[in-house]
Design a protein around this motif. Structure first.
Motif, mmCIF file in Angstrom:
data_model
loop_
_atom_site.group_PDB
_atom_site.id
_atom_site.type_symbol
_atom_site.label_atom_id
_atom_site.label_comp_id
_atom_site.label_asym_id
_atom_site.label_seq_id
_atom_site.Cartn_x
_atom_site.Cartn_y
_atom_site.Cartn_z
ATOM 1 N N VAL A 232 68.944 -6.964 -45.575
ATOM 2 C CA VAL A 232 68.923 -5.229 -45.914
ATOM 3 C C VAL A 232 68.744 -5.286 -47.464
ATOM 4 O O VAL A 232 68.013 -4.501 -47.857
ATOM 5 C CB VAL A 232 70.159 -4.735 -45.174
ATOM 6 C CG1 VAL A 232 70.411 -3.297 -46.026
ATOM 7 C CG2 VAL A 232 70.309 -4.775 -43.710
ATOM 8 N N GLY A 233 69.496 -6.028 -48.145
ATOM 9 C CA GLY A 233 69.296 -6.194 -49.637
ATOM 10 C C GLY A 233 67.745 -6.602 -50.074
ATOM 11 O O GLY A 233 67.378 -5.827 -50.901
ATOM 12 N N LYS B 250 83.705 -14.226 -41.710
ATOM 13 C CA LYS B 250 83.163 -12.732 -41.696
ATOM 14 C C LYS B 250 81.972 -12.416 -42.771
ATOM 15 O O LYS B 250 80.952 -11.835 -42.468
ATOM 16 C CB LYS B 250 84.390 -11.666 -42.112
ATOM 17 C CG LYS B 250 84.886 -11.813 -43.562
ATOM 18 C CD LYS B 250 85.863 -10.771 -43.834
ATOM 19 C CE LYS B 250 86.455 -10.812 -45.187
ATOM 20 N NZ LYS B 250 87.524 -9.777 -45.435
ATOM 21 N N TRP B 251 82.043 -13.236 -43.933
ATOM 22 C CA TRP B 251 81.087 -13.224 -44.596
ATOM 23 C C TRP B 251 79.837 -14.044 -44.271
ATOM 24 O O TRP B 251 78.573 -13.664 -44.496
ATOM 25 C CB TRP B 251 81.559 -13.824 -46.118
ATOM 26 C CG TRP B 251 82.314 -12.831 -46.846
ATOM 27 C CD1 TRP B 251 83.874 -13.219 -46.793
ATOM 28 C CD2 TRP B 251 82.103 -11.478 -47.173
ATOM 29 N NE1 TRP B 251 84.273 -12.129 -47.690
ATOM 30 C CE2 TRP B 251 83.396 -11.004 -47.649
ATOM 31 C CE3 TRP B 251 80.943 -10.745 -47.279
ATOM 32 C CZ2 TRP B 251 83.623 -9.735 -48.206
ATOM 33 C CZ3 TRP B 251 81.267 -9.434 -47.919
ATOM 34 C CH2 TRP B 251 82.565 -9.040 -48.320
ATOM 35 N N ALA C 23 72.370 -10.515 -42.413
ATOM 36 C CA ALA C 23 71.901 -9.368 -42.368
ATOM 37 C C ALA C 23 71.880 -8.627 -43.395
ATOM 38 O O ALA C 23 70.959 -8.012 -43.968
ATOM 39 C CB ALA C 23 72.806 -8.671 -41.268
ATOM 40 N N MET C 24 73.085 -9.009 -44.299
ATOM 41 C CA MET C 24 73.091 -8.512 -45.833
ATOM 42 C C MET C 24 71.933 -8.955 -46.602
ATOM 43 O O MET C 24 71.537 -8.014 -47.493
ATOM 44 C CB MET C 24 74.453 -8.935 -46.487
ATOM 45 C CG MET C 24 75.678 -8.405 -45.561
ATOM 46 S SD MET C 24 77.307 -9.049 -46.179
ATOM 47 C CE MET C 24 77.448 -8.540 -47.708
ATOM 48 N N ILE C 25 71.396 -9.979 -46.565
ATOM 49 C CA ILE C 25 70.429 -10.538 -47.295
ATOM 50 C C ILE C 25 69.045 -9.579 -46.874
ATOM 51 O O ILE C 25 68.397 -9.557 -47.764
ATOM 52 C CB ILE C 25 70.273 -12.189 -47.117
ATOM 53 C CG1 ILE C 25 71.510 -12.687 -47.976
ATOM 54 C CG2 ILE C 25 68.943 -12.775 -47.799
ATOM 55 C CD1 ILE C 25 71.627 -14.233 -47.567
ATOM 56 N N ALA D 139 78.045 -12.119 -41.656
ATOM 57 C CA ALA D 139 77.152 -10.861 -42.093
ATOM 58 C C ALA D 139 76.227 -11.392 -43.116
ATOM 59 O O ALA D 139 75.315 -10.462 -43.283
ATOM 60 C CB ALA D 139 78.451 -10.043 -42.552
ATOM 61 N N SER D 140 76.318 -12.526 -43.726
ATOM 62 C CA SER D 140 75.523 -12.791 -44.901
ATOM 63 C C SER D 140 73.925 -12.746 -44.274
ATOM 64 O O SER D 140 73.141 -12.088 -45.211
ATOM 65 C CB SER D 140 75.859 -14.103 -45.507
ATOM 66 O OG SER D 140 75.603 -14.949 -44.585
#
Length: 308
Positions: free
Chosen positions: A35-36, A24-25, A31-33, A28-29
């Motif tokens: 967006v961050g 799951k990480w 997209a999270m990176i 998702a990572s």
């Protein structure tokens, strides 16, 4: 041969097991990176500009001046502090009215009735238009000379009102416009929460003899607490950063007397009217910290109530 193969594949199997446990990480990572980075880079750049005397152009030479811009902003009692007051007055006013109206309309739509679909479509119509289009539409309606609002008042023998052109009436009028457009979103959130509730607590209170108001206040509303908090968070964030309706109707500076100048309009004027990027960045950072503090206070209070 078998032993050699198992040795070669063991690291692959170990990585496969690790990836499966953390899939799951891993998914998702990316997209999270992204967006961050999209959040961090502009924020860091704005913080840097707020500590410089940058003006005229962000590419022009500028010097590091520390917190002088923040001191200048906090000492501005003519524009900054009135803008802070208008920002919170606008946000608090529209939020209270939208929550009350939203809950009332959601309760009316909670139970099935004839023509329910058409009523829901009609209620959601204000959300279809963009805020700028809504602002221009209401600007024509509230025009002091040809506007429909004053024509209706004249029909009932009431004197014409300045509406958007008045120093004291402009902000309440735009609060009304915001309420008209965004109450349907609150209705959607609260209606989703109501439809997810079980009928058993309400039926039990009805059997015990509770009237409609008692069932709402002591049964429905406590069960809706999490949904109400979500509606408050979403609408307060959105109302705090309202800009398009204000600028579309009143223009630069929030009007001739800055009557609707909120922090967003104030920062925009510093940036694009005066090209004072250092001070504008300081205003935006202060505004950002205020929003973070408000959101933290709301979520902390929610967790505190949940723990009791």
């Amino acid at each position: 041969m078998t032993a050699t193969t198992s040795i070669r594949t063991s690291p692959q199997k170990t990585f496969s097991d690790w990836a499966n446990r953390h899939r799951k990480w891993l998914f998702a990572s990316p997209a999270m990176i992204i967006v961050g980075l999209l959040i961090a880079i502009p924020l860091v750049w704005t913080i840097y500009l707020s500590l410089t005397n940058s003006e005229g152009s962000v590419r022009s030479e500028h010097d590091f001046i520390g917190f002088d811009n923040y001191a200048e902003v906090f000492a501005d009692f003519d524009r900054f502090w009135p803008a802070v007051w208008r920002t919170f007055l606008f946000t608090g006013g529209v939020l209270i009215v939208e929550l009350v109206l939203g809950m009332a309309i959601a309760l009316l739509l909670w139970r099935p009735f004839r023509g329910e679909r058409w009523v829901r479509v009609a209620i959601l119509l204000p959300l279809v238009a963009t805020p700028v289009a809504v602002g221009m539409m209401w600007k024509l309606i509230f025009d002091p000379n040809i506007g429909f609002a004053n024509q209706m008042l004249a029909f009932f023998g009431i004197p014409a009102q300045p509406w958007l052109s008045g120093e004291l009436t402009a902000l309440p009028t735009l609060m009304f416009v915001d309420i008209w457009q965004w109450t349907p979103m609150v209705v959607l959130i609260l209606l989703a929460g109501l439809t997810s509730l079980s009928d058993e607590p309400d039926e039990a209170a009805r059997i015990d003899g509770a009237n409609s108001w008692q069932r709402f206040w002591f049964v429905t509303l406590p069960l809706m607490r999490s949904t109400v908090i979500v509606a408050i968070l979403l609408r307060s964030i959105d109302a705090l950063k309202t800009f398009d309706i204000l600028y579309a109707t009143k223009g630069k500076g929030g009007g001739s007397f800055h009557e609707v100048e909120t922090l967003n309009v104030y920062a925009y004027g510093l940036s694009f009217d005066y090209n004072d990027y250092g001070v504008a960045s300081a205003v935006l950072i202060i505004f950002f910290l205020l929003i973070i503090a408000i959101m933290w206070a709301i979520t902390f209070r929610r967790k505190e109530k949940a723990s009791k």
